[in-house]
Design an enzyme around this catalytic site. Sequence first.
Site, PDB file in Angstrom:
ATOM      1  N   LYS A 140       0.862  -1.189   0.000  1.00 53.83           N
ATOM      2  CA  LYS A 140       0.000   0.000   0.000  1.00 53.83           C
ATOM      3  C   LYS A 140       0.893   1.231   0.000  1.00 53.83           C
ATOM      4  O   LYS A 140       1.779   1.365   0.862  1.00 53.83           O
ATOM      5  CB  LYS A 140      -0.900   0.030   1.226  1.00 53.83           C
ATOM      6  CG  LYS A 140      -2.146  -0.820   1.096  1.00 53.83           C
ATOM      7  CD  LYS A 140      -3.093  -0.550   2.260  1.00 53.83           C
ATOM      8  CE  LYS A 140      -4.327  -1.411   2.190  1.00 53.83           C
ATOM      9  NZ  LYS A 140      -5.207  -1.207   3.359  1.00 53.83           N
ATOM     10  N   HIS A 249      -8.488   6.924  12.436  1.00 54.08           N
ATOM     11  CA  HIS A 249      -8.412   7.964  11.405  1.00 54.08           C
ATOM     12  C   HIS A 249      -9.242   9.176  11.805  1.00 54.08           C
ATOM     13  O   HIS A 249      -8.851  10.316  11.526  1.00 54.08           O
ATOM     14  CB  HIS A 249      -8.878   7.416  10.060  1.00 54.08           C
ATOM     15  CG  HIS A 249      -7.870   6.519   9.398  1.00 54.08           C
ATOM     16  ND1 HIS A 249      -8.121   5.855   8.226  1.00 54.08           N
ATOM     17  CD2 HIS A 249      -6.616   6.178   9.748  1.00 54.08           C
ATOM     18  CE1 HIS A 249      -7.057   5.144   7.883  1.00 54.08           C
ATOM     19  NE2 HIS A 249      -6.136   5.318   8.813  1.00 54.08           N
TER      20      HIS A 249
HETATM   21  P1  NAD Z   1       7.000   8.442  10.361  1.00 54.82           P
HETATM   22  O1  NAD Z   1       7.400   7.911   9.064  1.00 54.82           O
HETATM   23  O2  NAD Z   1       6.447   9.820  10.426  1.00 54.82           O
HETATM   24  O3  NAD Z   1       8.225   8.341  11.367  1.00 54.82           O
HETATM   25  C1  NAD Z   1       8.047   8.780  12.672  1.00 54.82           C
HETATM   26  C2  NAD Z   1       9.124   9.793  13.092  1.00 54.82           C
HETATM   27  O4  NAD Z   1      10.297   9.089  13.437  1.00 54.82           O
HETATM   28  C3  NAD Z   1       9.510  10.784  12.029  1.00 54.82           C
HETATM   29  O5  NAD Z   1       9.788  12.037  12.636  1.00 54.82           O
HETATM   30  C4  NAD Z   1      10.769  10.194  11.465  1.00 54.82           C
HETATM   31  O6  NAD Z   1      11.621  11.133  10.846  1.00 54.82           O
HETATM   32  C5  NAD Z   1      11.397   9.617  12.701  1.00 54.82           C
HETATM   33  N1  NAD Z   1      12.290   8.492  12.469  1.00 54.82           N
HETATM   34  C6  NAD Z   1      12.071   7.465  11.615  1.00 54.82           C
HETATM   35  N2  NAD Z   1      13.015   6.542  11.770  1.00 54.82           N
HETATM   36  C7  NAD Z   1      13.864   7.000  12.710  1.00 54.82           C
HETATM   37  C8  NAD Z   1      15.030   6.476  13.306  1.00 54.82           C
HETATM   38  N3  NAD Z   1      15.483   5.280  12.977  1.00 54.82           N
HETATM   39  N4  NAD Z   1      15.652   7.217  14.237  1.00 54.82           N
HETATM   40  C9  NAD Z   1      15.155   8.415  14.606  1.00 54.82           C
HETATM   41  N5  NAD Z   1      14.034   8.962  14.105  1.00 54.82           N
HETATM   42  C10 NAD Z   1      13.404   8.244  13.164  1.00 54.82           C
HETATM   43  O7  NAD Z   1       5.881   7.497  11.057  1.00 54.82           O
HETATM   44  P2  NAD Z   1       5.597   5.926  11.039  1.00 54.82           P
HETATM   45  O8  NAD Z   1       4.897   5.660  12.299  1.00 54.82           O
HETATM   46  O9  NAD Z   1       6.771   5.138  10.674  1.00 54.82           O
HETATM   47  O10 NAD Z   1       4.574   5.779   9.841  1.00 54.82           O
HETATM   48  C11 NAD Z   1       3.300   6.375   9.880  1.00 54.82           C
HETATM   49  C12 NAD Z   1       2.787   6.461   8.477  1.00 54.82           C
HETATM   50  O11 NAD Z   1       2.663   5.142   7.941  1.00 54.82           O
HETATM   51  C13 NAD Z   1       1.424   7.097   8.341  1.00 54.82           C
HETATM   52  O12 NAD Z   1       1.458   8.021   7.289  1.00 54.82           O
HETATM   53  C14 NAD Z   1       0.505   5.942   8.001  1.00 54.82           C
HETATM   54  O13 NAD Z   1      -0.597   6.341   7.220  1.00 54.82           O
HETATM   55  C15 NAD Z   1       1.432   5.049   7.252  1.00 54.82           C
HETATM   56  N6  NAD Z   1       1.047   3.627   7.262  1.00 54.82           N
HETATM   57  C16 NAD Z   1       1.007   2.975   6.080  1.00 54.82           C
HETATM   58  C17 NAD Z   1       0.685   1.642   6.032  1.00 54.82           C
HETATM   59  C18 NAD Z   1       0.730   0.898   4.739  1.00 54.82           C
HETATM   60  O14 NAD Z   1       0.294  -0.248   4.698  1.00 54.82           O
HETATM   61  N7  NAD Z   1       1.270   1.489   3.696  1.00 54.82           N
HETATM   62  C19 NAD Z   1       0.403   0.960   7.226  1.00 54.82           C
HETATM   63  C20 NAD Z   1       0.455   1.644   8.424  1.00 54.82           C
HETATM   64  C21 NAD Z   1       0.788   2.991   8.436  1.00 54.82           C
HETATM   65  N1  GLY Z   2      -2.073  -1.375   7.197  1.00 55.96           N
HETATM   66  C1  GLY Z   2      -3.162  -2.011   6.555  1.00 55.96           C
HETATM   67  C2  GLY Z   2      -2.826  -2.750   5.326  1.00 55.96           C
HETATM   68  O1  GLY Z   2      -1.692  -2.827   4.923  1.00 55.96           O
HETATM   69  O2  GLY Z   2      -3.714  -3.262   4.690  1.00 55.96           O
END
Ligand code: NAD
Ligand code: GLY
Length: 361
Positions: A140, A249
């Site tokens: 996704k 959400h």
């Molecule tokens: P993010 O990508 O915003 O990272 C969180 C924070 O941590 C950011 O400030 C980033 O710069 C920092 N960071 C990342 N890695 C680091 C590291 N190793 N050391 C220090 N700082 C670091 O947030 P997230 O929680 O990883 O991802 C959330 C996003 O993922 C949302 O946009 C959500 O919609 C999406 N998401 C997508 C799916 C999918 O299936 N594609 C599933 C779940 C969530």
């Molecule tokens: N995080 C939900 C999915 O990947 O379907």
Amino acid sequence: MKNLELDLGERSYPIFIARDLIGEPDLWTKYIAGKQVCIVTNDTIAPLYLEKLKAQLGDKSVCEVILPDGEAYKTLATLEQIFDTLLAKNHNRGTTLIALGGGVVGDMCGFAAACYQRGVQFIQIPSTLLSMVDSSVGGKTGVNHPMGKNMIGAFHQPNCVLADLSLLDTLPEREYSAGMAEVIKYGLICDAPFFEWLESNIAGLMSRNTDLLEEAVYRSCVNKAEVVAEDEREGGRRAILNLGHTFGHAIETAEGYGNWLHGEAVSAGMVLAMALSLELGWLGADIYERGKKLLELAGLPTSPPENMDVDQFLQLMGRDKKVLDGRLRLVLLKGLGEAVVSSEAPEATIAKVLRAAGVRA
Ligand code: NAD
Ligand code: GLY
């Protein structure tokens, strides 16, 4: 090292899990077909890991795009930066993009890879716990729109996923907890033994014990891979991965992207989904209490924000893309490890559960 394969026929790919994987290029550079590589990362992660990654790509022609950090920048406008760089550097259809970052970078880089010249290859190097166990796996990709989260996107699978656990050494505690929400989710929706294992090991996991972490990431990815292999494009079963997400959400949208972390909103949302399952008579009170306690021990919020009211909640939940034919479809539990997708909960019952959780009438 642990590894597994996400089985999607000709689009199958491996997921590697261990410390210091970036420093083992023999393992993963074979998933880069051509000479051109574009690393997509952000301005927090670049100073920490970009040079190390570039050093492994000796004979490749490498460029980089450093995006501003934050969910607020997960937009079509920010995506232009990636396309501008790829075009300015004459990247062709043989290029490979590498996402070095959390879910925001991974979703944006993956979407750029899906769109650039109608689709190029990419690799996920997730750097948060959440992206290792969830967003980097399953294809996704996308960006937010002011009217809704992840509303513009595509399914586009990576060539491989490299979950290098040593990247988590610099991850802030709040972000680590947010990732643990998605780990706990797998126990709740489809893996009761894993949930029990998490209950026994939560203290060690919160102190980031490497062996426990490797096992938790592995078992999360095994669960996600099984669900995605069965239903890649979310025609049915894949929707169970969204436990708590419709409530979550609504919280994220109401509070402004980034103020509540995705995993925090999912945590409070999962408690609401469990409370609704309890109210419908589908889930025992003991499971509800155990689920809530485990989330608390992982340092996560288990109540919705105080400034929301029930109408706002319901309105924002209704706008979520998981609504079918005007009825709210929610992921609910019929037992530990037994998620179902259901439209059976009447709006009045959802409102009652929200009020009981402290949301203003
Ligand atoms: P993010 O990508 O915003 O990272 C969180 C924070 O941590 C950011 O400030 C980033 O710069 C920092 N960071 C990342 N890695 C680091 C590291 N190793 N050391 C220090 N700082 C670091 O947030 P997230 O929680 O990883 O991802 C959330 C996003 O993922 C949302 O946009 C959500 O919609 C999406 N998401 C997508 C799916 C999918 O299936 N594609 C599933 C779940 C969530
Ligand atoms: N995080 C939900 C999915 O990947 O379907």
